[in-house]
Write an enzyme that holds these catalytic residues in place. Structure first.
Site, PDB file in Angstrom:
ATOM      1  N   TYR A  69       1.420  -0.993  -0.113  1.00 27.49           N
ATOM      2  CA  TYR A  69      -0.033  -0.251   0.368  1.00 27.49           C
ATOM      3  C   TYR A  69       0.993   1.093   0.213  1.00 27.49           C
ATOM      4  CZ  TYR A  69      -3.986  -3.049   1.389  1.00 27.49           C
ATOM      5  OH  TYR A  69      -4.731  -4.048   1.762  1.00 27.49           O
ATOM      6  N   HIS A 109      -4.502   6.525  -1.298  1.00 29.43           N
ATOM      7  CA  HIS A 109      -4.402   6.606  -0.185  1.00 29.43           C
ATOM      8  C   HIS A 109      -4.108   6.976   0.509  1.00 29.43           C
ATOM      9  CE1 HIS A 109      -8.832   6.472   1.650  1.00 29.43           C
ATOM     10  NE2 HIS A 109      -8.794   4.906   1.974  1.00 29.43           N
ATOM     11  N   TYR A 161      -5.023  -0.203   9.874  1.00 25.61           N
ATOM     12  CA  TYR A 161      -5.405  -0.512   8.557  1.00 25.61           C
ATOM     13  C   TYR A 161      -6.980   0.815   8.800  1.00 25.61           C
ATOM     14  CZ  TYR A 161      -3.941  -4.284   6.748  1.00 25.61           C
ATOM     15  OH  TYR A 161      -2.791  -5.499   6.535  1.00 25.61           O
ATOM     16  N   ASN A 200      -9.217   2.177   8.278  1.00 25.16           N
ATOM     17  CA  ASN A 200     -11.023   1.610   8.230  1.00 25.16           C
ATOM     18  C   ASN A 200     -10.680   1.476  10.279  1.00 25.16           C
ATOM     19  OD1 ASN A 200     -11.757   1.700   5.705  1.00 25.16           O
ATOM     20  ND2 ASN A 200     -12.992  -0.103   5.901  1.00 25.16           N
ATOM     21  N   ASP A 260      -5.333  12.273   2.165  1.00 24.79           N
ATOM     22  CA  ASP A 260      -5.884  11.772   1.002  1.00 24.79           C
ATOM     23  C   ASP A 260      -7.569  12.606   0.500  1.00 24.79           C
ATOM     24  OD1 ASP A 260      -6.431   9.737   1.974  1.00 24.79           O
ATOM     25  OD2 ASP A 260      -7.678   9.384  -0.396  1.00 24.79           O
ATOM     26  N   ASN A 308     -12.908   6.661   4.938  1.00 23.49           N
ATOM     27  CA  ASN A 308     -13.320   5.564   6.776  1.00 23.49           C
ATOM     28  C   ASN A 308     -12.768   6.152   7.985  1.00 23.49           C
ATOM     29  OD1 ASN A 308     -15.673   4.971   5.161  1.00 23.49           O
ATOM     30  ND2 ASN A 308     -14.530   3.112   4.178  1.00 23.49           N
TER      31      ASN A 308
END
Length: 202
Positions: A14, A19, A64, A66, A91, A112
């Site tokens: 990632y 993001h 993560y 969320n 972002d 989120n």
């Protein structure tokens, strides 16, 4: 102490995602201001240092996106940091690429990470909204934010993160308007005044 939080997802796969621009900004600040190496704390990677004479804790939640609020809440409670001293870098689909806006509170606009933070600590923290542009169709958003920045985007991403690092003392002082102006001038000077999103016609 102020708490600067970068939002992103943990893991090498990632690392260059759109993001994850919040992580990139916080890492640029850490490098520029000589912060100690980040270590595992508060369900994240945390590092302490000084910016503009003020103590700052940099945090990259490793929960993560969320669940970012779990990490932020733990750090804020431990150091007794009020909402007014929490700054979140993230972002922003609703801003053009390379644009940056700063605001306190407001809606989470489907983000989120922000939704989770608001659920855990409240809503009136400062947001550094880093524009990544919108793919043009809601159904494309998930893939767009979880894709890496294109090679053609990397220069403005680096320029924006560097400008934030260079001017982080203004954020510490609460001079949000001054910071936005400095960011605008820095990006203009490097030729990123009107960046098109990937695939957008000239």
């Amino acid at each position: 102490m102020l708490l600067f939080v970068g939002l992103g997802n943990p893991g090498r796969q990632y690392a260059r995602n759109r993001h994850n621009i919040g992580f990139m900004a916080v890492e640029a600040i850490a490098r520029r201001h000589g912060f100690a190496t980040a270590r595992a704390r508060f369900q994240g990677l945390a590092s302490e240092g000084n910016i503009g004479g003020e103590k700052v804790l940099l945090l990259e939640p490793q929960t993560y996106m969320n669940e970012s609020g779990r990490s932020v809440g733990e750090a804020a409670r431990f150091h007794k940091i009020p909402l007014s001293d929490i700054v979140v870098f993230h972002d922003e689909l609703d801003l053009a690429p390379a644009k940056c806006r700063i605001k306190v509170g407001g809606g989470v606009a489907g983000h989120n990470g922000l939704r989770s933070i608001t659920a855990h600590v409240g809503n009136d923290y400062k947001r550094v909204r880093m524009g990544i542009g919108h793919p043009g169709d809601k159904s494309l958003v998930h893939g767009y934010v979880l894709n890496d920045f294109a090679r053609s985007e990397e220069p403005w991403v680096e320029a924006l993160c560097d400008a934030l690092a260079d001017n982080a003392a203004l954020l510490v002082k609460g001079d949000d308007a001054g910071l936005q102006n400095k960011l605008h001038l820095a990006l203009e000077a490097k030729g990123f005044g009107a960046v098109k999103r990937v695939g957008e016609k000239e």
